[in-house]
Design an enzyme around this catalytic site. Structure first.
Site, PDB file in Angstrom:
ATOM      1  N   HIS A  30      -7.881   4.668   6.990  1.00 35.77           N
ATOM      2  CA  HIS A  30      -9.194   4.905   6.128  1.00 35.77           C
ATOM      3  C   HIS A  30      -9.195   3.274   6.457  1.00 35.77           C
ATOM      4  CE1 HIS A  30      -6.141   4.789   3.152  1.00 35.77           C
ATOM      5  NE2 HIS A  30      -7.141   3.540   2.895  1.00 35.77           N
ATOM      6  N   GLU A  65      -7.969  -2.446   6.521  1.00 36.91           N
ATOM      7  CA  GLU A  65      -7.215  -3.889   5.986  1.00 36.91           C
ATOM      8  C   GLU A  65      -6.215  -4.719   6.522  1.00 36.91           C
ATOM      9  OE1 GLU A  65      -5.935  -0.993   2.835  1.00 36.91           O
ATOM     10  OE2 GLU A  65      -8.021   0.545   3.285  1.00 36.91           O
ATOM     11  N   ASP A  82       0.892  -0.962   0.285  1.00 35.26           N
ATOM     12  CA  ASP A  82       0.741   0.232   0.049  1.00 35.26           C
ATOM     13  C   ASP A  82       1.021   0.775  -0.456  1.00 35.26           C
ATOM     14  OD1 ASP A  82      -2.522   1.281   0.154  1.00 35.26           O
ATOM     15  OD2 ASP A  82      -3.266   0.631   1.596  1.00 35.26           O
TER      16      ASP A  82
END
Length: 272
Positions: free
Chosen positions: A116, A135, A8
């Site tokens: 987030h 996540e 990411d």
């Protein structure tokens, strides 16, 4: 040995503000280079542990087209583009271990850089069996469902804490300390890469000791959205029910199904 490296962008050293990670902004190109460098550090670490290992790198940020292919270690293979079956961890099946690089905290984490969950614009919270997950937790639980240990997670200091809560025995690499949601005290990229490269071999060596978060059997899923309208398209999915104006629920037969429904809910929320 096959190793999946999911990369990411928000948790990469030197990244702190939205312009660092958003395509089309002035600083995005630098963010891409920094992301690719940390991916390469993890690849080198995996190959040091086992020369000749099959290493798959999954571009796992935003449009999934951020890593610079020609700069990626040529001994690895790149998973790029979307849509794809397992999202951020496509390539997981058949792997001996997984590594998460550049990961960020879940939505609502205090003082976490660019935190987030899946869609910052849409999702306000995700809960599985009543447990909040981001996540890290979602991808670790899917890996656990498939019997694959997540051996290392790199990101800011809040990411290290979240990873240790979700994955027993995981190795964490802190490449920056969160100062705020859009501010960080970061290591130099060279130092961040050195730490990742050095940590990966030992993490892989200890993979048998890792225990991922797992959800057995049926999974009660809840997804809360920032606005009422974002919850409505998801009601078209058979079995999804409304809990309140912004929250929907779904009882999945297993975690893999829950994972896929979460991703679909996020996509549908983005249509309003």
């Amino acid at each position: 040995m096959r190793v999946l490296i999911s990369v990411d962008m928000e948790g990469i050293a030197g990244v702190a503000v939205p312009d660092d990670v958003a395509p089309g902004t002035p600083d995005y190109q630098r963010g891409r280079h920094l992301m690719t460098r940390e991916a390469n550090a993890a690849v080198r670490g995996a190959l040091f542990h086992q020369p000749g290992a099959e290493v798959v790198v999954a571009d796992s940020h935003g449009p999934f087209t951020n890593l610079i292919p020609e700069e990626l270690d040529p001994t690895s293979r790149l998973v790029r583009g979307r849509p794809r079956p397992l999202g951020m961890v496509t390539g997981l099946e058949g792997s001996s271990a997984a590594i998460f690089i550049g990961y960020h905290g879940r939505v609502g984490t205090p003082t976490s850089v660019l935190s987030h969950t899946i869609s910052g614009a849409a999702i306000a919270a995700v809960r599985c069996q009543g447990r909040p997950v981001g996540e890290i937790g979602l991808n670790a639980a899917l890996a656990g469902h498939l019997g694959i240990p997540v051996v290392l997670v790199a990101g800011d200091d809040t990411v290290a804490k979240e990873a240790k809560e979700a994955i027993e025995g995981v190795t964490t690499v802190i490449v920056k300390v969160a100062v705020g949601a859009r501010a960080a005290e970061s290591l130099h990229p060279d130092e961040a890469c050195r730490l990742i490269e050095e940590a990966v071999p030992q993490a892989l060596e200890q993979r048998q000791q890792v225990r991922n978060l797992r959800f057995e059997g049926e999974v009660e899923l809840e997804v809360a959205f920032h606005r009422e309208a974002m919850s409505e398209p998801g009601l078209l999915i058979p079995g999804v029910r409304r809990l309140d104006g912004t929250t929907v629920a779904y009882r999945a037969p297993d975690f893999r199904t829950a994972y896929e429904v979460i991703r679909l809910l996020a996509v549908l929320a983005g249509t309003v």
